[in-house]
Design an enzyme around this catalytic site. Structure first.
Site, PDB file in Angstrom:
ATOM      1  N   ASP A  82      -0.789  -4.659   2.515  1.00 27.91           N
ATOM      2  CA  ASP A  82       0.440  -3.972   2.885  1.00 27.91           C
ATOM      3  C   ASP A  82       1.213  -3.640   1.628  1.00 27.91           C
ATOM      4  O   ASP A  82       0.985  -4.236   0.571  1.00 27.91           O
ATOM      5  CB  ASP A  82       1.304  -4.810   3.832  1.00 27.91           C
ATOM      6  CG  ASP A  82       2.167  -3.928   4.720  1.00 27.91           C
ATOM      7  OD1 ASP A  82       3.209  -3.448   4.241  1.00 27.91           O
ATOM      8  OD2 ASP A  82       1.798  -3.700   5.876  1.00 27.91           O
ATOM      9  N   GLN A  83       2.107  -2.688   1.761  1.00 26.24           N
ATOM     10  CA  GLN A  83       2.874  -2.219   0.610  1.00 26.24           C
ATOM     11  C   GLN A  83       4.328  -2.052   1.019  1.00 26.24           C
ATOM     12  O   GLN A  83       4.627  -1.480   2.074  1.00 26.24           O
ATOM     13  CB  GLN A  83       2.305  -0.889   0.120  1.00 26.24           C
ATOM     14  CG  GLN A  83       2.884  -0.386  -1.194  1.00 26.24           C
ATOM     15  CD  GLN A  83       2.194   0.902  -1.607  1.00 26.24           C
ATOM     16  OE1 GLN A  83       2.254   1.904  -0.906  1.00 26.24           O
ATOM     17  NE2 GLN A  83       1.531   0.870  -2.759  1.00 26.24           N
TER      18      GLN A  83
END
Length: 204
Positions: A82-83
């Site tokens: 995830d970012q």
């Protein structure tokens, strides 16, 4: 079954995401990949982790994705990623439409923001997590420049948390990029490969 001479696990790596960009990074590195998007409510997790720093929020989301998919596919090597985009303490999400994308870029223009890219690896009872951060500076942009970019780039910008796609036309928006390109794209490849190698999953 796995037919790659590089990958030593019996089954392909399982990516807990539908992201074509992340899959392409892995296959480009010679890894056999299958995808199984995680069945989690990301916004609910963010709400639960409201007190978390953005870097830890990225880590928690990656962990949740990997753990949910690993529970459904025991014995597989699972990667969750995830970012989180952070600018001056504010967390940004993917824009809902082009109007929201314009607002994103207007807020980010002329400023430096951080992209925290988190990865969680699950293999049986073994867990590895890490976060890499890239720092990007957009050049000063007026409303006309933002409009011109959005006309050219189109609705595809809504798939990017910052409303830009650095690998495409979005590169024109930037003054400086500090960090590994794969970190910017949401899957820090060099540290990921190092950890897979340390787990005995790569031939060299």
């Amino acid at each position: 079954m796995n037919a790659s001479p590089l990958w030593l696990a019996p089954a392909p790596l399982l990516l807990a995401s539908a992201s074509a960009t992340r899959r392409d990074l892995l296959t480009g590195a010679g890894l056999p990949v299958e995808t199984a998007p995680a069945r989690i409510d990301e916004r609910a997790l963010e709400a639960e982790g409201g007190a978390l720093a953005p870097v830890e929020l990225a880590r928690r989301l990656a962990q949740a994705k990997a753990e949910e998919v690993a529970a459904r596919h025991p014995g597989r090597v699972v990667i969750g990623a995830d970012q989180v985009l952070e600018c001056e303490g504010q967390v940004f999400h993917k824009p809902a439409d082009l109007a929201a994308a314009h607002a994103h870029l207007a807020r980010l223009q002329g400023r430096t923001h951080a992209l925290h890219s988190a990865v969680a690896i699950r293999r049986g009872g073994r867990a590895e997590d890490f976060v890499e951060t890239a720092r990007l500076t957009l050049r000063p942009l007026d409303a006309g420049a933002i409009d011109a970019y959005l006309r050219l780039a189109g609705a595809a910008v809504t798939s990017s948390v910052g409303a830009y796609q650095l690998e495409g036309l979005g590169i024109h928006l930037f003054e400086r990029v500090e960090g590994d390109h794969s970190t910017v794209l949401g899957l820090p490849l060099t540290p990921l490969l190092a950890r897979l190698r340390g787990m005995g999953l790569l031939a060299f």
